[in-house]
Design a protein around this motif. Sequence first.
Motif, short mmCIF file in Angstrom:
data_model
loop_
_atom_site.label_atom_id
_atom_site.label_comp_id
_atom_site.label_asym_id
_atom_site.label_seq_id
_atom_site.Cartn_x
_atom_site.Cartn_y
_atom_site.Cartn_z
N GLN A 26 0.82 -1.20 0.00
CA GLN A 26 0.00 0.00 0.00
C GLN A 26 0.86 1.26 0.00
O GLN A 26 0.62 2.20 -0.77
N LYS A 27 1.89 1.24 0.88
CA LYS A 27 2.77 2.40 1.02
C LYS A 27 3.56 2.66 -0.27
O LYS A 27 3.62 3.80 -0.75
N THR A 28 4.13 1.61 -0.81
CA THR A 28 4.95 1.80 -2.01
C THR A 28 4.09 2.21 -3.20
O THR A 28 4.50 3.02 -4.03
N THR A 29 2.87 1.64 -3.25
CA THR A 29 1.99 2.00 -4.35
C THR A 29 1.61 3.47 -4.28
O THR A 29 1.61 4.18 -5.29
N ARG A 30 1.33 3.94 -3.05
CA ARG A 30 0.95 5.35 -2.87
C ARG A 30 2.11 6.26 -3.26
O ARG A 30 1.93 7.23 -4.00
N LEU A 31 3.32 5.90 -2.76
CA LEU A 31 4.48 6.73 -3.07
C LEU A 31 4.78 6.72 -4.57
O LEU A 31 5.09 7.75 -5.16
N GLN A 32 4.65 5.54 -5.19
CA GLN A 32 4.92 5.46 -6.62
C GLN A 32 3.94 6.33 -7.40
O GLN A 32 4.31 7.01 -8.35
N GLY A 33 2.70 6.31 -6.95
CA GLY A 33 1.68 7.14 -7.59
C GLY A 33 2.01 8.62 -7.48
O GLY A 33 1.89 9.37 -8.45
N GLU A 34 2.45 9.03 -6.26
CA GLU A 34 2.81 10.44 -6.06
C GLU A 34 4.00 10.82 -6.93
O GLU A 34 4.04 11.90 -7.53
N ILE A 35 4.98 9.91 -6.99
CA ILE A 35 6.18 10.17 -7.80
C ILE A 35 5.79 10.32 -9.27
O ILE A 35 6.22 11.24 -9.96
N ASN A 36 4.94 9.41 -9.76
CA ASN A 36 4.51 9.48 -11.16
C ASN A 36 3.80 10.80 -11.45
O ASN A 36 4.01 11.42 -12.49
N GLU A 37 2.95 11.22 -10.50
CA GLU A 37 2.19 12.46 -10.69
C GLU A 37 3.14 13.66 -10.70
O GLU A 37 3.00 14.55 -11.54
N LEU A 38 4.13 13.66 -9.79
CA LEU A 38 5.10 14.77 -9.76
C LEU A 38 5.90 14.80 -11.06
O LEU A 38 6.14 15.87 -11.61
N ARG A 39 6.30 13.61 -11.53
CA ARG A 39 7.06 13.57 -12.78
C ARG A 39 6.23 14.11 -13.94
O ARG A 39 6.72 14.82 -14.80
N ARG A 40 4.92 13.74 -13.94
CA ARG A 40 4.04 14.20 -15.00
C ARG A 40 3.94 15.73 -14.98
O ARG A 40 3.97 16.38 -16.01
N GLN A 41 3.82 16.28 -13.74
CA GLN A 41 3.70 17.74 -13.62
C GLN A 41 4.98 18.44 -14.04
O GLN A 41 4.94 19.49 -14.68
N ILE A 42 6.13 17.84 -13.68
CA ILE A 42 7.42 18.42 -14.09
C ILE A 42 7.54 18.40 -15.61
O ILE A 42 7.91 19.39 -16.24
N ASP A 43 7.17 17.27 -16.21
CA ASP A 43 7.21 17.17 -17.67
C ASP A 43 6.32 18.22 -18.32
O ASP A 43 6.67 18.83 -19.33
N GLN A 44 5.15 18.41 -17.73
CA GLN A 44 4.20 19.38 -18.26
C GLN A 44 4.79 20.79 -18.21
O GLN A 44 4.71 21.54 -19.18
N LYS A 45 5.42 21.14 -17.06
CA LYS A 45 6.02 22.47 -16.91
C LYS A 45 7.18 22.63 -17.88
O LYS A 45 7.37 23.70 -18.48
N LEU A 46 7.96 21.57 -18.06
CA LEU A 46 9.08 21.63 -18.99
C LEU A 46 8.56 21.87 -20.40
O LEU A 46 9.14 22.62 -21.20
N LEU A 47 7.46 21.22 -20.71
CA LEU A 47 6.85 21.37 -22.03
C LEU A 47 6.42 22.82 -22.25
O LEU A 47 6.67 23.42 -23.29
N GLU A 48 5.78 23.37 -21.20
CA GLU A 48 5.32 24.77 -21.31
C GLU A 48 6.51 25.71 -21.44
O GLU A 48 6.49 26.65 -22.24
N LEU A 49 7.55 25.43 -20.63
CA LEU A 49 8.77 26.25 -20.69
C LEU A 49 9.37 26.18 -22.09
O LEU A 49 9.76 27.20 -22.67
N GLY A 50 9.44 24.98 -22.61
CA GLY A 50 10.01 24.79 -23.95
C GLY A 50 9.18 25.51 -25.00
O GLY A 50 9.73 26.15 -25.90
N GLN A 51 7.88 25.41 -24.88
CA GLN A 51 6.99 26.08 -25.84
C GLN A 51 7.19 27.59 -25.80
O GLN A 51 7.28 28.24 -26.84
N ARG A 52 7.32 28.10 -24.56
CA ARG A 52 7.51 29.54 -24.38
C ARG A 52 8.87 29.95 -24.98
O ARG A 52 8.96 30.94 -25.70
N ALA A 53 9.89 29.20 -24.69
CA ALA A 53 11.22 29.51 -25.21
C ALA A 53 11.22 29.44 -26.73
O ALA A 53 11.83 30.27 -27.41
N TYR A 54 10.52 28.43 -27.27
CA TYR A 54 10.43 28.28 -28.72
C TYR A 54 9.76 29.51 -29.34
O TYR A 54 10.26 30.08 -30.31
N ASP A 55 8.64 29.91 -28.75
CA ASP A 55 7.92 31.08 -29.27
C ASP A 55 8.79 32.34 -29.22
O ASP A 55 8.85 33.10 -30.19
#
Length: 150
Positions: A26-55
């Motif tokens: 239960q604990k590892t699953t919860r932590l893994q889920g949080e890690i995946n979500e944080l990674r997804r958010q970081i990727d999203q911000k990087l994408l936005e940053l890249g889009q902004r830099a590109y523009d």
Amino acid sequence: MGLLDQLSKTISQVGDRAKFEAEKFQKTTRLQGEINELRRQIDQKLLELGQRAYDLQRAGQIHAPTLAELAAALDQLRAILVAREEELKQAQNEVYIEPTPVTPPAPTVQSVPISEAPPTAAGPKTCPQCGFQMPATAIFCPSCGTRVSS
Ligand SMILES: [Zn+2]
């Protein structure tokens, strides 16, 4: 210690272990889920940053060779993507075409040795028995029935 005591102790240990494993899962699953979500958010911000830099780079508002390089690489990838999407669309629209049946070869005309005169060359023949004029193809004389062909 009696056998029953031994047994109940073993069962209890199995229970503890199962509980431990369940909690750990239960604990590892919860932590893994949080890690995946944080990674997804970081990727999203990087994408936005890249889009902004590109523009900004495309708008000429920032001049950084590395950004120009990345922007060019991105343009190239997008061009390839457009081509691949077009290929995919075409591939999806392809339909199976029944192979055209092989036309059976035309019946080969029996080659007739030239020595046997073609039927057209022979004119109407005359019955040797009664003198009746008949087609060259006749085998028996229609008039007297004499066989006129070998
Ligand atoms: Zn005849």
